[in-house]
Design a protein around this motif. Structure first.
Motif, mmCIF file in Angstrom:
data_model
loop_
_atom_site.group_PDB
_atom_site.id
_atom_site.type_symbol
_atom_site.label_atom_id
_atom_site.label_comp_id
_atom_site.label_asym_id
_atom_site.label_seq_id
_atom_site.Cartn_x
_atom_site.Cartn_y
_atom_site.Cartn_z
ATOM 1 N N ASP A 31 26.833 2.146 23.980
ATOM 2 C CA ASP A 31 26.154 3.106 25.392
ATOM 3 C C ASP A 31 27.429 3.569 26.579
ATOM 4 O OD1 ASP A 31 23.737 3.293 24.294
ATOM 5 O OD2 ASP A 31 22.400 2.160 25.134
ATOM 6 N N ARG A 32 28.037 2.922 26.376
ATOM 7 C CA ARG A 32 29.513 2.660 27.475
ATOM 8 C C ARG A 32 29.953 3.525 27.099
ATOM 9 N NH1 ARG A 32 35.062 0.761 28.501
ATOM 10 N NH2 ARG A 32 35.030 0.274 26.201
ATOM 11 N N CYS A 33 31.046 3.871 25.460
ATOM 12 C CA CYS A 33 31.280 5.113 25.836
ATOM 13 C C CYS A 33 30.893 6.331 24.869
ATOM 14 C CB CYS A 33 32.161 4.285 23.952
ATOM 15 S SG CYS A 33 33.547 3.414 23.817
ATOM 16 N N LYS A 34 29.372 6.278 24.717
ATOM 17 C CA LYS A 34 29.227 7.419 24.420
ATOM 18 C C LYS A 34 28.879 8.207 26.180
ATOM 19 C CE LYS A 34 24.122 7.591 23.923
ATOM 20 N NZ LYS A 34 22.900 6.763 23.715
ATOM 21 N N THR A 35 28.364 6.809 27.208
ATOM 22 C CA THR A 35 28.580 7.893 28.520
ATOM 23 C C THR A 35 29.501 8.113 28.963
ATOM 24 O OG1 THR A 35 27.246 5.833 28.677
ATOM 25 C CG2 THR A 35 27.291 7.139 31.090
ATOM 26 N N LYS A 40 33.111 13.327 30.489
ATOM 27 C CA LYS A 40 34.043 13.664 29.665
ATOM 28 C C LYS A 40 34.131 14.850 29.123
ATOM 29 C CE LYS A 40 37.018 9.371 30.567
ATOM 30 N NZ LYS A 40 38.092 9.981 31.566
ATOM 31 N N ASN A 41 32.777 15.411 28.500
ATOM 32 C CA ASN A 41 32.740 16.887 27.231
ATOM 33 C C ASN A 41 33.459 16.302 26.824
ATOM 34 O OD1 ASN A 41 31.533 18.604 27.132
ATOM 35 N ND2 ASN A 41 32.920 20.201 28.528
ATOM 36 N N ALA A 42 33.742 15.508 26.562
ATOM 37 C CA ALA A 42 34.899 14.700 24.812
ATOM 38 C C ALA A 42 34.212 15.447 23.424
ATOM 39 C CB ALA A 42 34.796 13.582 24.762
ATOM 40 N N ILE A 43 35.277 15.483 22.876
ATOM 41 C CA ILE A 43 34.785 15.978 21.078
ATOM 42 C C ILE A 43 35.931 14.148 20.925
ATOM 43 C CG2 ILE A 43 35.143 17.228 19.138
ATOM 44 C CD1 ILE A 43 34.790 19.179 20.763
ATOM 45 N N ILE A 44 35.229 13.834 19.566
ATOM 46 C CA ILE A 44 35.877 12.688 18.804
ATOM 47 C C ILE A 44 36.517 13.355 18.107
ATOM 48 C CG2 ILE A 44 36.008 11.067 17.520
ATOM 49 C CD1 ILE A 44 33.699 10.037 19.169
ATOM 50 N N THR A 64 28.377 11.109 19.828
ATOM 51 C CA THR A 64 29.533 12.034 20.714
ATOM 52 C C THR A 64 29.339 13.573 19.636
ATOM 53 O OG1 THR A 64 29.962 10.364 21.778
ATOM 54 C CG2 THR A 64 31.864 11.845 21.810
ATOM 55 N N PRO A 65 30.129 14.292 19.854
ATOM 56 C CA PRO A 65 30.502 15.162 18.831
ATOM 57 C C PRO A 65 32.002 14.556 18.283
ATOM 58 C CG PRO A 65 30.109 16.438 20.894
ATOM 59 C CD PRO A 65 30.099 14.654 21.295
#
Lengths: 313, 313, 313
Positions: A31-35, A40-44, A64-65
């Motif tokens: 959850d922490r990272c996901k949030t 940050k509107n991030a892409i991994i 996360t995408p």
């Protein structure tokens, strides 16, 4: 995202704008990272270390995408699915040898489910196969010969082909070629035959680096055909296919034919050679085009064209 | 400064503004050079050829400022001091083998005070050690076995780590990695075992060039730790420490561990690969940063900050 | 000019302005190509594939201007003329061994008129020579030992020296150094001696790529002397000499001496490594200078100075 133990290393590089520090990469799904990543509107962009620390199930559950196709990472991880995808792509792969009685030339003996080549050995007949198996049993690495499988050893020279496929422009790009630098197998050539025989010892295949190379120009056509065959096969077997970076890993034999051992369906370490572009990216771009920049470029272009959905999963 | 015999070569390169021509590099310590260099407000950047042509005493007497630490060059030149500094730095080094009776695996036999690997040979037991010693005696290279010392042979692949330490910013930079290209040891792998055994012959280790490489990313952390350990050890043992370029030279084994054979406490030949920057300098700088440019940059920055004293000796 | 089968490949590269499509390169001498090329005011830059598909007679009859010296390509193609030119250039070449009875060390056995190293083998005494010859007879590759010739095998490491000579500025430039990557000979070092002996097999020398390298700086002086000797010899033996790109191909031995096996009197594949310049071009130019750009530059400068006649034949 950076493992805590590596923060000191990556802080050295000024181009890194932001770090999310984790104890281990599997936290990416938590959850922490996901949030944070959502905010940050991030892409991994998944790399080898991330996927080696997570099961395919865990990877697929990441919300996360993910740049590229996260579903294909299961095909990279599973030996039989991997073989199926390579065959669907029309790639030449090493011939499996059914039984130790069928060995009639150099072959490589591998462990079911082994990590990173550990325990692999070369045999050339039934006797040398059995001798190697006995050694592995003594070392507690296998229970018996049933834990081993045998492949034809392809005589030739290794080459790793670094591709990028853009679903936005529907074009495939070869961005670099390298060979791995493995210990100690790439060092035994520096020990004369007499000393090798005198001292004994079994080689290992630990990757410690990469060496740049270019291919004979007449081989490039097949390189592109193999890459395209791989993309098409991925589209058929595991939607949405193979957007983004991938790598075909194999050997060129004495006929100049390529046999593929493995693929990586994501960015690979050999691209570290080409931080400022490669001889191949130079044929395609007028600016230094690393694989990292190519990925960033794809994201920008896809966003602009409202095509983000085609490059992430 | 250029040896007379090489003037023709270096005149080819337009970037050289000025040459002081000498018969041999040891003239650098003489009155003529000293006067010219003083007038030009010069700093000497010592290279391998310069220090190989001068004794440590002669180098230390040079009055022109030397980039880096001229006192540490004695530690590079003397085998025992070198070993001491590597141990102080916490570097893993090859295990010495006290007696030929203790040989139980591949080892490398070296000559006390030998230059450049000439006469070195590989042995794997008492018999092969004695056979090699006998050959060297016959060739007049040694008087007897007492002139030899034995080291564990580290199975693995060679790697040379090119660092730069700035005392001004107190930061260490990895600017490149290479491996040497040695004749004929890097050619024997191209002779099949059968032909090697048939034809006989002993390998040699003459450096003829360098090949670029990058390391597996997970090894970089230790690379930086080793470099920092070296800098700190140098600060303790030989003031002012290790400002400027240096190189750790060793082998990665099958566990991915690095064993250091040697260090160079100055610019090394492998940096010639990276005249336009390396994959590693690309992570640190937005411009092509060769080791030569990095040195020039350090001089400029240090002068501006009134810190020249910290980068020359 | 592009072979029909390769159009798909070369269309990938945006920097190609125009393509003349041919079934085979020998059409370059035909009326259609001649007319198109004349209209475009074209200069042909011959590469290895073009000259391998045409006889020397055919090449010499091409009426379109050829960059470099088309007459010297015959000297590249003919083994005896090639040897004569290398000797005239003062290059060290492998010692021929007159008879199988004179073999007393490692030697390489070659086929008269063979293409690309096929069938070559290593022998070390009369017996191993005869055994190899017998194998070739059985394979139908030779009629008997009279089809073979024997050369001293130079122990060392391969290096390919990429030069450009400008008749306009009368200057020689070293623009890059590489080594070939050959299958499977560059892979056998990855097979331990014991497995090599167990499995048997003969190596082959198929070029599949190139690896970048730099040379020890002290070797550069001889590199330039060899190149200049080659240019002067070409001027004497085959007018107008050696304008444009050429390559000396050989081995550095354990004394750091270079023995030349071959030359290419035109652009070579190894220059593909240096699409964005090499460490050596970086010493000469302030911009990325590939061999291709260097050729284009020469044409521009020669045209401006009204010296086109000196760079084409």
């Amino acid at each position: 995202m950076c493992e805590k133990k590596r923060v000191g290393l990556y802080e050295r590089f000024g181009f890194i704008d932001d770090m999310i520090i984790v104890d281990k990469f599997s936290e990416v799904a938590g959850d922490r990272c996901k949030t944070i990543l959502k905010k940050k509107n991030a892409i991994i962009v998944p790399h080898g270390t991330l996927i080696s620390q997570m099961s395919s199930d865990e990877i697929e559950k990441i919300e996360t995408p993910i740049f590229g196709n996260k579903w294909i990472l299961r095909w990279e991880a599973d030996r039989e699915m991997k073989q199926k995808l390579m065959e669907e792509a029309g790639l030449r792969t090493p011939r499996p040898i059914k039984s130790k009685d069928d060995i009639d030339g150099l072959c490589i003996v591998k462990l079911h489910g082994a990590a990173g080549g550990k325990g692999y050995y070369l045999a050339w007949n039934r006797e040398s196969f059995e001798e190697g198996a006995k050694r592995l049993v003594q070392q507690g690495m296998i229970r018996g010969e049933q834990d081993l499988y045998i492949q034809e050893f392809i005589r030739g020279v290794p080459a790793y082909l670094q591709y990028f496929y853009s679903p936005v422009t529907k074009s495939l790009e070869l961005l670099g070629v390298d060979r791995r630098y493995e210990s100690d197998i790439d060092g035994i050539g520096r020990i004369p035959a007499r000393q090798q025989l005198g001292a004994g010892g079994e080689p290992s295949y630990t990757v410690v680096g990469n060496i740049p190379l270019v291919l004979r120009e007449s081989l490039l056509d097949e390189v592109y055909r193999m890459g395209e065959g791989f993309c098409r096969a991925a589209e058929r077997l595991v939607k949405p296919g193979m957007p983004g970076p991938f790598c075909l890993e194999g050997v060129y034999d004495s006929e100049g034919k390529f046999t593929t051992f493995e693929f990586s369906a994501r960015i690979v370490a050999g691209t570290n050679l080409y931080v400022d572009g490669s001889p191949y990216s130079g044929l395609l771009y007028d600016e230094p085009m690393s694989m990292g920049r190519r990925i960033a470029r794809e994201v920008k272009v896809a966003r602009k064209k409202n095509r983000l959905a085609s490059i992430v999963t």
